[in-house]
Design a protein around this motif. Structure first.
Motif, PDB file in Angstrom:
ATOM      1  N   SER A 208     -19.236  -1.678   5.032  1.00 21.53           N
ATOM      2  CA  SER A 208     -18.136  -1.876   5.974  1.00 21.53           C
ATOM      3  C   SER A 208     -18.519  -1.561   7.415  1.00 21.53           C
ATOM      4  O   SER A 208     -17.994  -2.150   8.346  1.00 21.53           O
TER       5      SER A 208
ATOM      6  N   PHE B 156     -16.640   2.088   2.303  1.00 26.85           N
ATOM      7  CA  PHE B 156     -15.369   1.640   2.884  1.00 26.85           C
ATOM      8  C   PHE B 156     -14.902   2.653   3.911  1.00 26.85           C
ATOM      9  O   PHE B 156     -15.399   3.774   3.951  1.00 26.85           O
ATOM     10  N   SER B 157     -13.962   2.237   4.734  1.00 22.20           N
ATOM     11  CA  SER B 157     -13.566   3.117   5.837  1.00 22.20           C
ATOM     12  C   SER B 157     -12.561   4.162   5.358  1.00 22.20           C
ATOM     13  O   SER B 157     -11.930   4.010   4.328  1.00 22.20           O
ATOM     14  N   PHE B 158     -12.413   5.224   6.145  1.00 17.56           N
ATOM     15  CA  PHE B 158     -11.533   6.338   5.786  1.00 17.56           C
ATOM     16  C   PHE B 158     -10.092   5.886   5.609  1.00 17.56           C
ATOM     17  O   PHE B 158      -9.362   6.391   4.795  1.00 17.56           O
ATOM     18  N   SER B 159      -9.722   4.907   6.406  1.00 16.31           N
ATOM     19  CA  SER B 159      -8.315   4.501   6.382  1.00 16.31           C
ATOM     20  C   SER B 159      -8.123   3.231   5.560  1.00 16.31           C
ATOM     21  O   SER B 159      -7.157   2.522   5.752  1.00 16.31           O
ATOM     22  N   GLN B 160      -9.083   2.969   4.669  1.00 12.87           N
ATOM     23  CA  GLN B 160      -9.019   1.743   3.874  1.00 12.87           C
ATOM     24  C   GLN B 160      -7.653   1.589   3.206  1.00 12.87           C
ATOM     25  O   GLN B 160      -7.153   2.495   2.559  1.00 12.87           O
ATOM     26  N   GLN B 161      -7.067   0.417   3.359  1.00  9.29           N
ATOM     27  CA  GLN B 161      -5.796   0.163   2.693  1.00  9.29           C
ATOM     28  C   GLN B 161      -5.995  -0.748   1.498  1.00  9.29           C
ATOM     29  O   GLN B 161      -5.418  -0.555   0.451  1.00  9.29           O
ATOM     30  N   ASP B 162      -6.808  -1.775   1.706  1.00  9.63           N
ATOM     31  CA  ASP B 162      -6.922  -2.802   0.685  1.00  9.63           C
ATOM     32  C   ASP B 162      -8.286  -2.697   0.003  1.00  9.63           C
ATOM     33  O   ASP B 162      -9.314  -2.876   0.646  1.00  9.63           O
TER      34      ASP B 162
ATOM     35  N   PHE C 148       0.858  -1.177   0.000  1.00 10.95           N
ATOM     36  CA  PHE C 148       0.000   0.000   0.000  1.00 10.95           C
ATOM     37  C   PHE C 148       0.899   1.234   0.000  1.00 10.95           C
ATOM     38  O   PHE C 148       1.749   1.347  -0.833  1.00 10.95           O
TER      39      PHE C 148
END
Lengths: 345, 310, 415, 236
Positions: free
Chosen positions: B264, C212-218, B215
């Motif tokens: 989510s 999706f979340s604010f800190s989504q990485q994947d 990432f």
């Protein structure tokens, strides 16, 4: 102290032994905070900015005092004070905006709702038992509250704004000084309650719960009861604090009441000194005031270092906090139920 | 097709979860308390790598070793100078002592990273692993993703060997199972704490480099993983590395498949709800002294069966 | 003896009060003939990257203005000074900074309050004190008539407008998939989609593929879901580093081979287009201030007014002026402040607001107007990128024109 | 007193405000079997923990082989030849028998690997169950394992804390035989025993612990005569 000999019938009789309480002590503590708070009034009047910081200090002082009740006395490491506070804030704001109820009523209902949720938290904590499992379960609970509020269209991520200023009947507290005096009055009341709790048998038994649950059980008391009472009382104060925060700021967002805020409250309580009356207030002055001082000295860039380092040094070298540390050296000007408990041992 | 892709997504995500949680659980299990600075060490490894490889121009393998060594040393210093002072305190003071000290440390480190390397997200290149990929029945998997899975497997193989076939591993197990007895049996607890913390830090540094390569690298890298790690470590059993592996992959797969059906919010909320339910269930079902929920349930099922048979 | 004690106590408390009043007096002191302006930038915390850029852009502006002798305000040439506070990406800190700026530092305007929640948090303070304030945040609940909270650049919802226009014009795209962040920006994006396709009855349709979340990485699960859904294009609402990660991951998963990727938010405001270069294939992004990064491209230059282009050249010639889209935006805010100060000929907040509302303001982003609710109308373009050469290159400009102000969902302004 | 392997003098130990041991003196001759009896909660286990380095005393001296061992950690004492087997047959429940023993051998670095075989000879029941999880064994077997854990470090003195607590009479006999065998092999034994039964059969010297203090009752023969009276006192 009010505690006398222990027999099996004491449970009902002495649980809330307010009759034998030495009322002078809570009054003295409350008066002490009142005088301390009034000394600051000239600063609040003369500077809007200092006034704003003072309001924050008071609100965090109130919330941390509530948190301290559950942390300090029964030694329950409940890790969701921010969730309890935001529940108070949201409930009070919604009632005020949507139903137009007077502030005194919404404030009280906010506090009570937090207390009801707090009783569920307490019950879970009692069932779970192990300290670090309580930490993590309550941490998880706080996350769920955050998700629930963010996902609820009445609240949402941008929260609720536009709630009325705090008021008391016909008195509406709009200016900073008015709000300061009002918040100070609440803090004085909270100090009174905390001291009365501490000096009552209830507080003593809550301390005993934290110190030696088995021993307490063996002399015929039910520790769960004192854990429950402490958490519910603490949650009530937290809910009140959250509601005040919402109405004074005119904004409550779920994102502002997550782990960061919980840690801040924990730091305030620990820094000031767990199981002390003035600890949370001293902690709030330091933790809210310190960043402002650091900034005005031009060290804003180094603020996280200063906060982080303060945290580490206090934990390592002043484990009973600032007020607790002072107490260790100068005797019990702020004794939190300890001497009473010593009697039982 | 969707299922295969989701399976691969879940395995990759699960590998990251599992590796993060494994290093977390070693420290957690031995010290009985979470290291809230774990995410900061995770990012630290990646920043050291970034400094050595991207800025200084050293080969990536040197960067990786450098990152692991640097963070291992940092971990050892933290344990020796800060945490070891707290071990003598009584339970609740010890718990919040460790939590607050590691939180304080995390704030200092995060600010430090931001000041040295800036807030802007950084890219990390690991050879050309990111660019090349293989096709698995129509689904593309990059070499880096394969490396991440392989690293996870190797990591767990190493831990399995360490825990079951070395004195250090036996000491770790002994402390997790019964700390007081371990002391009586002459396990040098101070030394094992130091080893556990250093080992956990070294592992998380390597994981941080891989994660940043997949990432991007930011000062707060890994904080969301830290919260996941709580769930994984607890469901897998505290201090149980292989439990962390199973729970980590389970969570990765759950998220990969759940996203097909749920927003989510609900995914995360459901994870936390399971966690609370687990604690409550464990507390209600297990009697004193029992540790493993599964073992306890098994025992009850057996006694129930016997009861019915009689 | 007792009497002496009492007197000494009285003396002490008088002294204490005296110091208090004195301190407060010092704090209230404003700087002579300089014009005081405020800035609340997140220099630490989650939004710190943008805060740093804002600081640099504002310093560049101050150097530029003061280097030319200052601003002429009401016949008097005055230098400017910026008082900047870090809000640590926290609302409490933003409020305390706003409080200090409006009451102790006596600023005439606040040049930036970067975050949405921060802007909402300080809204009451700046309105009570009548201090015009620029934000980049999306703050529908405070976009009320007569507000002092202003913005030049577009919010998420406006970002989606060119994409929606493009979808409705296109023959190839029947239905788009939408993935949006958790939170207010995502909520409003989805509300807008609902309004545009189902209530306003524009051509096409949309499907919500999840949040999706604010800190989504994947993002791989979302990409899998998009690939297997019955959609012709994917609209992604996110920002900053999450956008950067998304662009990369969808490219390596080959999603953009299957369908165009539409993004919004402030004009592809990911941190560094160069970093994701090759991944920008078949990606459409709204350009308001990002356009400036590509101003040397002829197609893009055509979408920018000559006036704005020449101002942008001036900007680039300033020493230390940061080369980043976010910085262009912050600089444009400062230009709007400059316009207000000279136009109003005063440093009074009420006058400044009057100068800002309804007048055409020339900035490096082009000519913009701000309405009574603080919402702008500003030129923008939807740019199709082609990264096949390894760099993010302009392919075509799919749409360009004026972006209308949107103050609520569903929009009051007919899009 | 050259044949004295362990001595305790004027020992005082407390937990918080509570003093658990005061003015404790104890002498253990090399190769002997010394037993401390006393009622539950009298402080016997605390004495064992103090001697084995688990609990630091407030004051007093503990001398093992002419060295003051106050302040040493358990692993350092094990390396010097003093090992402690705690009460309630405590073993690591999720380790196999073999792993339990290997764990116990860690502090005795470089010890003879034949020791393991010798210990298995002494405890055939453990030999059979090398790969069994300790938690799944019976109480008696776990007690054997606990004692075996003490022996694998080849100690000069072994401290046994209530080795027969909660065991069936038949198993108690096995434990008694084991103690005698250990003693025959030249290992000094310091035993803590609530029921005086076991001590009567194996102890050469007997001490009585009562209300935090320790009293010497004499050598075998001397205390055997007073057996009934002592039994009475331990029950009180």
């Amino acid at each position: 102290m009010s505690s006398s000999e222990a027999t099996a019938t004491h449970e009902e009789e002495l649980d809330v032994d307010l009759r034998n309480l030495e009322w002078t002590e809570p009054i003295r503590a409350a008066a002490f905070v009142l005088v301390g708070g009034l000394v600051v009034v000239p600063f609040v009047i003369s500077s809007n900015y200092v006034g704003y910081v003072a309001l924050l200090v008071l609100m965090f002082g109130i919330m941390a005092s509530g948190y301290n009740i559950m942390l300090g006395w029964p030694n329950l490491l409940v890790f969701c004070p921010a969730a309890l506070a935001v529940i108070g804030g949201v409930v009070s704001s919604l009632l005020a905006i949507q139903m137009g109820l007077p502030f005194a009523v919404t404030l009280l209902i906010g506090g009570l709702t937090a207390a009801i949720v707090g009783s569920a938290v307490a019950a879970s904590a009692i069932i779970i038992g192990s300290t670090f499992e309580i930490v993590i379960a309550t941490l998880a609970f706080e996350q769920i509250v955050y998700y629930a509020f963010t996902n609820w269209d009445r609240v949402g991520p941008t929260g609720i704004s536009g709630m009325p200023n705090p008021s008391l009947g016909p008195l509406v507290f709009t200016s900073q000084v008015e709000q300061y005096v009002f918040l100070l009055a609440v803090l004085v009341l909270v100090t009174f309650i905390v001291t009365a709790f501490d000096r009552s048998l209830l507080g003593t038994l809550a301390v005993a719960t934290g110190e030696d649950e088995e021993l307490l059980r063996s002399i015929g008391y039910n520790p769960s009861r004192y854990k429950l009472v402490s958490v519910v009382l603490g949650a009530f104060v937290l809910g009140i604090g959250g509601a005040l925060y919402a109405h004074v700021n005119g904004l409550v967002t779920p994102g502002a009441f997550t782990l960061d805020q919980t840690v801040l409250l924990l730091v305030i309580a620990v820094l000031g000194g767990l199981r002390t009356i003035y600890g949370p207030i001293v902690g709030a002055v330091l933790m809210i005031g310190l960043p402002e001082i650091v900034r005005s000295l031009g060290f804003g860039d180094y603020q996280p270092y200063i906060i982080g380092l303060t945290l580490i040094l206090v934990i390592l070298f002043l484990p009973s906090g600032i007020v607790g540390g002072v107490k260790d050296y100068f005797g019990d000007f702020d004794n939190g139920g300890v001497s009473a408990w010593a009697f039982w041992k | 097709m969707v299922l295969l892709e989701s399976l691969i997504n879940g395995l990759i995500q699960g590998s990251i979860f599992a590796v993060f949680a494994a290093s977390f659980t070693i420290i957690f299990g031995v010290m009985d308390i979470p290291n809230m600075g774990h995410a900061a060490l995770f990012a630290g490894g990646a920043y050291v790598f970034y400094q050595l490889v991207n800025l200084t121009g050293l080969p990536w393998i040197v960067g990786l070793i450098g990152a692991v060594l640097a963070i291992a040393v940092l971990g050892a210093v933290v344990e020796k100078t800060l945490l070891s002072r707290l071990y003598g305190r009584k339970e609740s003071e010890y718990v919040f002592g460790v939590i607050l000290v590691t939180i304080g440390l995390a704030r200092i480190l995060e600010r430090g990273y931001a000041q040295i390397w800036g807030h802007a997200p950084k890219y990390i290149e690991l050879g050309n692993l990111q660019e090349n990929s293989v096709q698995v029945s129509g689904t593309s998997v990059s070499h880096l993703e394969l490396v991440v899975i392989a690293f996870a497997v190797a990591n767990f193989a190493f831990l399995y060997w360490l825990i079951n076939y070395t004195d250090t591993g036996l000491s770790l197990q002994a402390i997790v199972q019964n700390r007081e007895l371990a002391i009586m049996r002459g396990i040098n607890v101070d030394r094992v704490f130091l080893i556990a913390f250093t080992l956990g830090a070294a592992m998380i540094a390597a994981a941080g480099v891989l994660n940043a390569a997949m990432f991007t690298l930011e000062p707060t890298l890994g904080f969301s993983l830290l919260i996941k790690a709580f769930i994984i470590v607890i469901l897998g059993g505290i201090g149980r590395v292989m439990g962390a592996m199973v729970a980590g992959y389970a969570l990765g797969l759950y998220e990969a498949f759940a996203v097909l059906y749920l927003s989510s919010y609900y995914i995360y909320a459901s994870e936390f709800a399971v966690l609370i339910a687990f604690f409550l269930l464990k507390a209600i079902v297990l009697s004193e002294g029992e540790d493993s929920l599964i073992a306890g349930l098994k025992e009850r099922a057996t006694s129930l069966r016997q009861g019915v048979a009689e | 003896m007792p009497e002496y004690k009492r007197r000494s106590f009285l003396a002490k408390s008088c002294a204490a009060t005296g110091i208090a009043v004195g301190l407060a007096g010092c704090m209230g002191d404003s700087g002579g003939s300089q014009v005081q302006l405020g800035a609340i930038n997140p220099l630490s915390g989650s939004a710190a990257f943008f805060g740093e850029l804002a600081t640099e852009a504002q310093s560049a502006w101050v150097e530029n203005v003061n280097g030319n002798g200052g601003l002429e305000i009401g016949g008097e040439t005055r230098e400017i000074n910026i008082v900047e506070y870090d809000d640590e990406s926290s609302n409490d800190q933003a409020r305390s900074a706003a409080q200090r700026l409006t009451t102790s530092d006596n600023v005439s305007m606040i040049l930036s309050s970067w975050r949405s929640n921060g802007a909402i948090a300080i809204n009451e303070i700046i309105n009570n004190n009548q201090i015009p304030t620029f934000t980049h945040g999306f703050t529908p609940q405070v976009n009320t008539d007569g507000t002092y909270m202003m913005r030049l650049t577009v919010s998420t919802v406006m970002d989606a407008y060119p994409a929606l226009q493009f979808v409705s014009d296109s023959d190839d795209i029947e239905k788009i998939g939408v993935i949006a962040e958790e939170g207010d920006w995502g909520d409003d994006t989805l509300d807008l989609m609902e309004w545009w396709f189902n209530e306003a009855d524009n051509a096409g349709d949309y499907e919500n593929l999840g949040r999706f979340s604010f800190s989504q990485q994947d993002f791989s699960s979302y990409i899998t879901k998009a690939r297997n859904s019955d959609i012709d294009a994917l609209y992604v609402q996110t920002w900053a580093s999450a956008m950067q990660r998304f662009i990369e991951q969808q490219d390596s998963a080959g999603l953009n081979d299957d369908m165009p990727i539409l993004t919004g938010l402030g004009g592809a405001d990911y941190n560094s287009l160069g970093e994701v270069g090759g991944s920008m294939s078949n990606v459409y992004a709204l350009g308001v201030y990002t356009r400036l990064s590509y101003a040397d491209d002829d197609q893009i230059a055509e979408t920018i007014s000559d006036e704005a282009l020449s101002q942008f050249e001036d900007y680039q010639s300033i020493e230390n002026a940061p080369d980043h889209p976010t910085a262009y935006n912050v600089y444009a805010d400062a230009q709007a402040a400059e316009y207000a100060l000279t136009e109003a000929g005063s440093t009074n907040g009420e006058d400044l607001r009057e100068a800002l509302v309804g007048n055409e303001i020339t900035t490096i982003l082009g000519n913009a107007t701000i309405n009574d609710r603080g919402q702008p109308s500003i030129p923008g373009a939807l740019i199709k990128f082609d990264g096949s050469s390894g760099d993010a290159e302009i392919d075509t400009v799919a749409w360009d024109g004026q972006l209308p102000p949107i103050t609520s969902i569903p929009p009051e302004t007919d899009l | 007193m050259s044949d004295e392997i362990l001595s305790v003098s004027d020992l005082e130990v407390s937990y918080g405000d509570m003093t658990v041991l005061r003015n404790v003196d104890l002498s253990v001759p090399e190769g002997g079997v010394v037993s401390v009896v006393g009622a539950n909660g009298a402080g016997k286990t605390t004495l064992m923990k103090a001697i084995s380095g688990v609990k630091d005393p407030d004051s007093g001296e503990i001398t093992f082989r002419d060295e003051n061992t106050v302040g040493l950690d358990p692993h350092e004492l094990i390396q010097r030849g003093l090992t402690y087997v705690p009460e309630r047959h405590t073993v690591f429940p999720e380790m196999t028998v073999l792993e339990n023993l290997r764990t116990a051998m860690i502090p005795a670095e470089g010890s003879n690997s034949d020791v393991l075989e010798q210990v298995f000879e002494l405890f055939p029941i453990l030999d059979e169950r090398r790969q069994q999880d300790a938690g799944t064994m019976s109480g008696g077997q776990q007690q054997m394992l606990a004692i075996a854990q003490g022996l694998v470090v080849e100690p000069d003195i072994i401290l046994l804390d209530e080795p027969t607590l909660g065991l069936a009479p038949k198993i108690v006999e096995d434990v008694r035989d084991t103690i005698l065998e250990i003693s025959d092999n030249g290992v000094t034994v310091l035993l803590v025993d609530e029921k005086i039964q076991l001590s009567k059969e194996v102890a050469e010297d007997l001490y009585l612990m009562r209300k935090s203090t320790l009293q010497y009752l004499g050598e075998r023969g001397e205390f055997e005569a007073e057996y009934e009276r002592i039994l009475q006192e331990t029950i009180e």
